[in-house]
Design an enzyme around this catalytic site. Structure first.
Site, PDB file in Angstrom:
ATOM      1  N   GLU A  93     -30.718  -3.639 -12.768  1.00  0.00           N
ATOM      2  CA  GLU A  93     -30.408  -4.611 -11.732  1.00  0.00           C
ATOM      3  C   GLU A  93     -31.662  -5.398 -11.347  1.00  0.00           C
ATOM      4  O   GLU A  93     -32.762  -4.857 -11.326  1.00  0.00           O
ATOM      5  CB  GLU A  93     -29.828  -3.897 -10.503  1.00  0.00           C
ATOM      6  CG  GLU A  93     -28.453  -3.321 -10.811  1.00  0.00           C
ATOM      7  CD  GLU A  93     -27.792  -2.641  -9.621  1.00  0.00           C
ATOM      8  OE1 GLU A  93     -26.564  -2.750  -9.512  1.00  0.00           O
ATOM      9  OE2 GLU A  93     -28.487  -2.006  -8.816  1.00  0.00           O
ATOM     10  N   CYS A 143     -36.773  -9.910  -7.390  1.00  0.00           N
ATOM     11  CA  CYS A 143     -37.139  -8.494  -7.374  1.00  0.00           C
ATOM     12  C   CYS A 143     -36.732  -7.909  -8.729  1.00  0.00           C
ATOM     13  O   CYS A 143     -35.554  -7.896  -9.085  1.00  0.00           O
ATOM     14  CB  CYS A 143     -36.415  -7.801  -6.223  1.00  0.00           C
ATOM     15  SG  CYS A 143     -36.752  -6.050  -6.130  1.00  0.00           S
ATOM     16  N   CYS A 188     -35.700   5.933 -12.640  1.00  0.00           N
ATOM     17  CA  CYS A 188     -37.061   6.185 -12.163  1.00  0.00           C
ATOM     18  C   CYS A 188     -37.282   7.687 -12.142  1.00  0.00           C
ATOM     19  O   CYS A 188     -36.371   8.448 -11.838  1.00  0.00           O
ATOM     20  CB  CYS A 188     -37.240   5.624 -10.752  1.00  0.00           C
ATOM     21  SG  CYS A 188     -38.924   5.774 -10.108  1.00  0.00           S
ATOM     22  N   CYS A 193     -38.162  10.007  -5.207  1.00  0.00           N
ATOM     23  CA  CYS A 193     -38.349   9.912  -3.754  1.00  0.00           C
ATOM     24  C   CYS A 193     -36.998  10.223  -3.096  1.00  0.00           C
ATOM     25  O   CYS A 193     -35.962   9.715  -3.536  1.00  0.00           O
ATOM     26  CB  CYS A 193     -38.844   8.527  -3.357  1.00  0.00           C
ATOM     27  SG  CYS A 193     -40.442   8.131  -4.122  1.00  0.00           S
ATOM     28  N   GLY A 238     -37.439   1.540 -10.873  1.00  0.00           N
ATOM     29  CA  GLY A 238     -38.568   2.032 -11.659  1.00  0.00           C
ATOM     30  C   GLY A 238     -39.897   1.996 -10.939  1.00  0.00           C
ATOM     31  O   GLY A 238     -40.042   1.381  -9.891  1.00  0.00           O
ATOM     32  N   GLU A 239     -40.859   2.710 -11.510  1.00  0.00           N
ATOM     33  CA  GLU A 239     -42.219   2.774 -10.987  1.00  0.00           C
ATOM     34  C   GLU A 239     -43.107   2.004 -11.971  1.00  0.00           C
ATOM     35  O   GLU A 239     -43.351   2.476 -13.092  1.00  0.00           O
ATOM     36  CB  GLU A 239     -42.627   4.256 -10.860  1.00  0.00           C
ATOM     37  CG  GLU A 239     -44.099   4.526 -10.705  1.00  0.00           C
ATOM     38  CD  GLU A 239     -44.778   3.743  -9.583  1.00  0.00           C
ATOM     39  OE1 GLU A 239     -44.256   3.720  -8.445  1.00  0.00           O
ATOM     40  OE2 GLU A 239     -45.827   3.139  -9.853  1.00  0.00           O
ATOM     41  N   SER A 293     -45.566  -2.934  -6.617  1.00  0.00           N
ATOM     42  CA  SER A 293     -45.397  -1.868  -5.633  1.00  0.00           C
ATOM     43  C   SER A 293     -45.393  -0.521  -6.340  1.00  0.00           C
ATOM     44  O   SER A 293     -44.678  -0.324  -7.321  1.00  0.00           O
ATOM     45  CB  SER A 293     -44.071  -2.075  -4.888  1.00  0.00           C
ATOM     46  OG  SER A 293     -43.852  -1.022  -3.975  1.00  0.00           O
ATOM     47  N   SER A 312     -46.382   2.439  -1.624  1.00  0.00           N
ATOM     48  CA  SER A 312     -45.286   3.078  -0.897  1.00  0.00           C
ATOM     49  C   SER A 312     -45.822   4.355  -0.261  1.00  0.00           C
ATOM     50  O   SER A 312     -45.901   5.396  -0.915  1.00  0.00           O
ATOM     51  CB  SER A 312     -44.136   3.385  -1.858  1.00  0.00           C
ATOM     52  OG  SER A 312     -43.502   2.192  -2.240  1.00  0.00           O
ATOM     53  N   LEU A 313     -46.192   4.264   1.001  1.00  0.00           N
ATOM     54  CA  LEU A 313     -46.868   5.394   1.649  1.00  0.00           C
ATOM     55  C   LEU A 313     -45.864   6.317   2.348  1.00  0.00           C
ATOM     56  O   LEU A 313     -45.808   7.506   2.076  1.00  0.00           O
ATOM     57  CB  LEU A 313     -47.921   4.854   2.629  1.00  0.00           C
ATOM     58  CG  LEU A 313     -48.919   5.880   3.149  1.00  0.00           C
ATOM     59  CD1 LEU A 313     -49.733   6.493   2.025  1.00  0.00           C
ATOM     60  CD2 LEU A 313     -49.837   5.253   4.197  1.00  0.00           C
ATOM     61  N   HIS A 314     -45.126   5.792   3.304  1.00  0.00           N
ATOM     62  CA  HIS A 314     -43.984   6.478   3.947  1.00  0.00           C
ATOM     63  C   HIS A 314     -44.344   7.642   4.866  1.00  0.00           C
ATOM     64  O   HIS A 314     -43.450   8.196   5.527  1.00  0.00           O
ATOM     65  CB  HIS A 314     -42.968   6.976   2.927  1.00  0.00           C
ATOM     66  CG  HIS A 314     -42.549   5.953   1.936  1.00  0.00           C
ATOM     67  ND1 HIS A 314     -42.277   4.650   2.266  1.00  0.00           N
ATOM     68  CD2 HIS A 314     -42.368   6.027   0.584  1.00  0.00           C
ATOM     69  CE1 HIS A 314     -41.937   3.974   1.175  1.00  0.00           C
ATOM     70  NE2 HIS A 314     -41.992   4.785   0.150  1.00  0.00           N
ATOM     71  N   ASN A 363     -32.471   1.938   4.375  1.00  0.00           N
ATOM     72  CA  ASN A 363     -31.158   1.458   3.981  1.00  0.00           C
ATOM     73  C   ASN A 363     -30.353   2.686   3.584  1.00  0.00           C
ATOM     74  O   ASN A 363     -30.609   3.290   2.552  1.00  0.00           O
ATOM     75  CB  ASN A 363     -31.280   0.484   2.809  1.00  0.00           C
ATOM     76  CG  ASN A 363     -32.022  -0.773   3.211  1.00  0.00           C
ATOM     77  OD1 ASN A 363     -31.702  -1.398   4.223  1.00  0.00           O
ATOM     78  ND2 ASN A 363     -33.037  -1.131   2.452  1.00  0.00           N
ATOM     79  N   CYS A 406     -33.577  -2.574  -0.671  1.00  0.00           N
ATOM     80  CA  CYS A 406     -34.580  -1.626  -1.180  1.00  0.00           C
ATOM     81  C   CYS A 406     -33.985  -0.240  -1.329  1.00  0.00           C
ATOM     82  O   CYS A 406     -33.339   0.269  -0.425  1.00  0.00           O
ATOM     83  CB  CYS A 406     -35.739  -1.495  -0.202  1.00  0.00           C
ATOM     84  SG  CYS A 406     -36.578  -3.024   0.109  1.00  0.00           S
TER      85      CYS A 406
HETATM   86  N1  SAH Z   1     -41.447   2.654  -7.465  1.00  0.00           N
HETATM   87  C1  SAH Z   1     -42.096   1.592  -6.742  1.00  0.00           C
HETATM   88  C2  SAH Z   1     -41.247   0.363  -6.724  1.00  0.00           C
HETATM   89  C3  SAH Z   1     -39.988   0.470  -5.896  1.00  0.00           C
HETATM   90  S1  SAH Z   1     -40.224  -0.598  -4.584  1.00  0.00           S
HETATM   91  C4  SAH Z   1     -42.475   2.075  -5.359  1.00  0.00           C
HETATM   92  O1  SAH Z   1     -42.044   3.160  -4.979  1.00  0.00           O
HETATM   93  O2  SAH Z   1     -43.239   1.404  -4.677  1.00  0.00           O
HETATM   94  C5  SAH Z   1     -38.960  -0.283  -3.547  1.00  0.00           C
HETATM   95  C6  SAH Z   1     -39.436   0.005  -2.140  1.00  0.00           C
HETATM   96  O3  SAH Z   1     -38.272   0.357  -1.418  1.00  0.00           O
HETATM   97  C7  SAH Z   1     -40.376   1.204  -2.083  1.00  0.00           C
HETATM   98  O4  SAH Z   1     -41.310   1.077  -1.059  1.00  0.00           O
HETATM   99  C8  SAH Z   1     -39.394   2.301  -1.777  1.00  0.00           C
HETATM  100  O5  SAH Z   1     -40.013   3.419  -1.228  1.00  0.00           O
HETATM  101  C9  SAH Z   1     -38.456   1.624  -0.817  1.00  0.00           C
HETATM  102  N2  SAH Z   1     -37.176   2.315  -0.690  1.00  0.00           N
HETATM  103  C10 SAH Z   1     -36.631   3.213  -1.531  1.00  0.00           C
HETATM  104  N3  SAH Z   1     -35.457   3.660  -1.047  1.00  0.00           N
HETATM  105  C11 SAH Z   1     -35.254   3.033   0.117  1.00  0.00           C
HETATM  106  C12 SAH Z   1     -34.193   3.037   1.067  1.00  0.00           C
HETATM  107  N4  SAH Z   1     -33.112   3.799   0.906  1.00  0.00           N
HETATM  108  N5  SAH Z   1     -34.316   2.267   2.151  1.00  0.00           N
HETATM  109  C13 SAH Z   1     -35.386   1.456   2.304  1.00  0.00           C
HETATM  110  N6  SAH Z   1     -36.387   1.379   1.434  1.00  0.00           N
HETATM  111  C14 SAH Z   1     -36.336   2.163   0.348  1.00  0.00           C
END
Ligand code: SAH
Length: 359
Positions: free
Chosen positions: A96, A109, A116, A120, A165-166, A197, A220-222, A296, A339
């Site tokens: 997609e 995007c 992937c 996560c 994907g990463e 990212s 992507s820190l979180h 989301n 996302c």
């Molecule tokens: N693998 C890379 C590229 C994906 S980017 C990465 O992790 O950075 C997509 C972004 O959306 C990342 O920051 C990811 O953590 C975030 N994401 C993943 N699932 C999500 C969700 N359910 N709601 C909001 N953001 C999400």
């Protein structure tokens, strides 16, 4: 048995490689530029359509080259104008790609893998596991298809490598695709219009820091500490928060550029005032901006989106301590294009198994 040599796929060639392939077959090197303009700027997917090449030359090239392009299997438009494209690859797999208009720029995007391996816990793509890497031609091919379908070949757009994907887990093909997209005879996409990212694959991140042409970097820190991040991002058990931040501090940033830190907010998990304060402290000495992404939600994802008040409170603590903060507006949730919502049913594999290979 000596059959005819297999034709070369133009979609997978940088211009320098195309020049070499042409010369090797007795053609003029400058044809590469001509062909690049046809493929990227004018969007042809058939050699026969390259009408400024003689018929005779087109005939010979058609024996020697093919041009593989993903096909548009389905297209869906969200109430907010976001569009999701389901693309079919040559081997029948699907990926997609998403078009996000007016952010204020136009943004594509793009995916870098089918599925992937990072797993996560809040991400739907992560549930698929890794099916396979995309080739450079398939990565750049998404841009060719979207630019064509949206009549945007002549317009400026941004690319975010935030689809499935990463990207740093498919390093070589991703970088090659970016070079193909940057080619002045093609889309001539400037690196400042690209954002990569990553979840923080450290060795690849260190390598990325040495690239001659550098897109923007988003991490992507979180979570602000290993205990919490380890629960959300399995890879953190291998490459921890302090190592990632140290790598970011060393990262060769151009003037006026900052590293974006993405932070998915999960209600009651990582959205407390303490988390915000710890995050502010962690990023105090990094040239950063924080992009908060309220989750989301999706079926099968065991977390909830925080209230707007909780999100605002978190953002305010960061802003008050001097950080640049934005809250990502969720786009295309009604068509599952937001996302972490990209998933293609029917090609799932176990993620845990593949992550084990990386760790
Ligand atoms: N693998 C890379 C590229 C994906 S980017 C990465 O992790 O950075 C997509 C972004 O959306 C990342 O920051 C990811 O953590 C975030 N994401 C993943 N699932 C999500 C969700 N359910 N709601 C909001 N953001 C999400």
């Amino acid at each position: 048995m000596t059959g005819k040599p297999r034709p070369i796929d133009l979609a997978e060639l940088e211009r320098s490689a195309l020049e070499a392939a042409l010369v090797e077959r007795g053609h003029e090197a400058f044809r590469a530029g001509q062909m690049f303009r046809w493929i990227y700027r004018r969007g042809v997917s058939d050699l026969a359509a390259m009408t400024d090449l003689s018929l005779e030359l087109r005939g010979r090239l058609a024996d020697e080259f093919v041009l593989t392009t993903p096909t548009l299997a389905h297209r869906e438009t969200s109430a907010d104008g976001t569009e999701k494209f389901l693309l079919r690859l040559a081997d029948g797999r699907h990926i997609e790609s998403v078009f996000i208009p007016d952010t204020p720029s136009m943004t594509f995007c793009i995916s870098t893998q089918v599925g992937c391996a990072m797993a996560c816990v809040f991400c739907l793509t992560g549930k698929m596991g890794l099916v396979r890497n995309l080739s450079a031609g398939e990565i750049a091919g998404q841009v060719r298809v979207l630019a064509g379908a949206l009549s945007m070949r002549e317009r400026a757009f941004n690319i975010v490598l935030m689809g499935m994907g990463e990207p740093l887990h498919n390093y070589d093909e991703t970088m090659k695709a970016l070079r193909m997209l940057a080619d002045p005879q093609g889309f001539a996409l400037p690196p400042r219009r690209v954002t990569l990212s990553t979840v923080g694959l450290l060795p690849a991140l260190e390598r990325f820091a040495t690239e001659p042409v550098m897109p923007n970097l988003a991490i992507s820190l979180h979570a602000p500490n290993d205990l919490l991040r380890g629960e959300l991002v399995p890879l953190n058990k291998k490459y921890g928060v302090s190592e990632i931040i140290a790598a970011c501090r060393r990262f060769p940033l151009q003037k006026r550029r900052r590293i974006t830190f993405e932070y998915v907010l999960l209600a009651g998990v990582n959205d407390s005032p303490q988390d915000a304060k710890q995050l502010a402290k962690l990023l105090a000495r990094v040239k950063s901006k924080v992009n908060l992404i309220p989750l989301n939600a999706a079926p099968g994802i065991p977390f909830e989106r925080p209230s707007d008040q909780a999100t605002d409170r978190f953002a305010k603590i960061l802003a008050d301590s001097g950080l640049l903060v934005s809250v990502r507006k969720s786009r295309g949730r009604d068509i599952r294009a937001a996302c972490g919502q990209l998933i293609v049913e029917g090609q799932k594999k176990s993620a845990a198994q593949q992550l084990a290979v990386i760790m």
